[in-house]
Scaffold this motif. Sequence first.
Motif, PDB file in Angstrom:
ATOM      1  N   ASP A 123      -0.596  -9.108  -3.178  1.00 38.48           N
ATOM      2  CA  ASP A 123      -0.005  -9.829  -2.342  1.00 38.48           C
ATOM      3  C   ASP A 123       0.934  -9.440  -1.442  1.00 38.48           C
ATOM      4  OD1 ASP A 123      -2.491 -11.694  -2.278  1.00 38.48           O
ATOM      5  OD2 ASP A 123      -1.186 -12.903  -3.448  1.00 38.48           O
ATOM      6  N   ALA A 124       0.995  -8.927  -2.161  1.00 43.26           N
ATOM      7  CA  ALA A 124       2.666  -7.504  -1.627  1.00 43.26           C
ATOM      8  C   ALA A 124       2.625  -7.509   0.239  1.00 43.26           C
ATOM      9  CB  ALA A 124       2.677  -6.294  -2.116  1.00 43.26           C
ATOM     10  N   ASP A 125       1.884  -7.171   0.736  1.00 46.94           N
ATOM     11  CA  ASP A 125       1.930  -7.370   2.296  1.00 46.94           C
ATOM     12  C   ASP A 125       2.781  -6.371   2.498  1.00 46.94           C
ATOM     13  OD1 ASP A 125      -0.501  -9.067   2.288  1.00 46.94           O
ATOM     14  OD2 ASP A 125       1.393 -10.566   2.550  1.00 46.94           O
ATOM     15  N   ASP A 126       2.359  -4.909   2.533  1.00 44.34           N
ATOM     16  CA  ASP A 126       3.472  -4.023   3.022  1.00 44.34           C
ATOM     17  C   ASP A 126       4.479  -3.768   2.693  1.00 44.34           C
ATOM     18  OD1 ASP A 126       0.386  -2.896   4.106  1.00 44.34           O
ATOM     19  OD2 ASP A 126       1.347  -3.639   6.526  1.00 44.34           O
ATOM     20  N   GLN A 127       5.083  -4.461   1.988  1.00 43.62           N
ATOM     21  CA  GLN A 127       5.792  -4.351   0.707  1.00 43.62           C
ATOM     22  C   GLN A 127       6.114  -3.764  -0.402  1.00 43.62           C
ATOM     23  OE1 GLN A 127       7.375  -8.619   1.808  1.00 43.62           O
ATOM     24  NE2 GLN A 127       8.701  -8.632   4.272  1.00 43.62           N
ATOM     25  N   PRO A 128       7.361  -4.066  -0.791  1.00 41.62           N
ATOM     26  CA  PRO A 128       7.177  -3.684  -2.795  1.00 41.62           C
ATOM     27  C   PRO A 128       7.054  -5.055  -2.942  1.00 41.62           C
ATOM     28  CG  PRO A 128       9.488  -2.543  -1.822  1.00 41.62           C
ATOM     29  CD  PRO A 128       8.083  -3.388  -0.295  1.00 41.62           C
ATOM     30  N   ALA A 129       6.345  -5.073  -3.909  1.00 42.43           N
ATOM     31  CA  ALA A 129       5.901  -6.220  -4.690  1.00 42.43           C
ATOM     32  C   ALA A 129       7.757  -6.717  -5.560  1.00 42.43           C
ATOM     33  CB  ALA A 129       5.225  -5.969  -6.092  1.00 42.43           C
ATOM     34  N   LEU A 130       8.172  -5.770  -5.888  1.00 46.72           N
ATOM     35  CA  LEU A 130       9.516  -6.151  -6.582  1.00 46.72           C
ATOM     36  C   LEU A 130      10.394  -5.114  -5.564  1.00 46.72           C
ATOM     37  CD1 LEU A 130       8.619  -4.702  -9.956  1.00 46.72           C
ATOM     38  CD2 LEU A 130       8.501  -6.565  -9.217  1.00 46.72           C
ATOM     39  N   GLU A 131      10.441  -6.322  -4.577  1.00 50.17           N
ATOM     40  CA  GLU A 131      12.104  -6.198  -3.476  1.00 50.17           C
ATOM     41  C   GLU A 131      13.420  -6.747  -4.728  1.00 50.17           C
ATOM     42  OE1 GLU A 131      12.327  -7.119   0.989  1.00 50.17           O
ATOM     43  OE2 GLU A 131      11.020  -7.572  -0.554  1.00 50.17           O
ATOM     44  N   TYR A 132      13.422  -7.712  -5.152  1.00 53.24           N
ATOM     45  CA  TYR A 132      14.808  -8.228  -5.892  1.00 53.24           C
ATOM     46  C   TYR A 132      14.900  -7.986  -7.315  1.00 53.24           C
ATOM     47  CZ  TYR A 132      14.135 -10.172  -1.145  1.00 53.24           C
ATOM     48  OH  TYR A 132      13.998 -10.399   0.993  1.00 53.24           O
ATOM     49  N   ALA A 133      16.704  -8.564  -7.227  1.00 54.94           N
ATOM     50  CA  ALA A 133      16.779  -8.585  -8.746  1.00 54.94           C
ATOM     51  C   ALA A 133      16.088 -10.167  -9.410  1.00 54.94           C
ATOM     52  CB  ALA A 133      18.106  -8.468  -8.774  1.00 54.94           C
ATOM     53  N   SER A 134      15.988 -10.585  -9.403  1.00 54.20           N
ATOM     54  CA  SER A 134      15.509 -11.701  -9.084  1.00 54.20           C
ATOM     55  C   SER A 134      12.906 -11.490  -9.435  1.00 54.20           C
ATOM     56  CB  SER A 134      15.296 -12.923  -8.294  1.00 54.20           C
ATOM     57  OG  SER A 134      14.694 -13.076  -7.175  1.00 54.20           O
TER      58      SER A 134
END
Length: 112
Positions: free
Chosen positions: A42-53
Amino acid sequence: MDTDTRDPRFDGEIAPYRQPMVTSIGIIMGFLLSFLANWAVDADDQPALEYASDYAVVGTLLLSVTLFTVSLFRLLNNRIVADAGARYQRTLHIYMAAIVLAFVGLTGALTV
C-alpha cells in the motif's frame, strides 16, 4: 530453607502447554506477516520505509517474528532434554517477549 521457586507443575510433560502456544504463534505470525505485506504493497509509488519511525516499527515487528520463530522451534524440537520444565519456562519467556514486541510495533504503526 528451600530456595527453589520453580513451579512443580512444569517439571513433567509439557504437551498440554505446547499445542495452544503453537496455535497462537501461527495465528499471530500470520497476522504480523500479512500486516507487513499489506503495508509494503500500500505504499502507492513511495517507499514503504520512508521515515525513522517506519524503520523502528518494521524492526520491532521483524524482531517479534524472529522471537516467535525461535519459540516455535523450541516447542517443536523433539530432542529429549533433562529439564523439560526449565526449557518450557525459557520458551515461555521468549514467547511473551515476542507478544509484547508485536503489540509495541503494532501500536507504533497505528499511532505514527
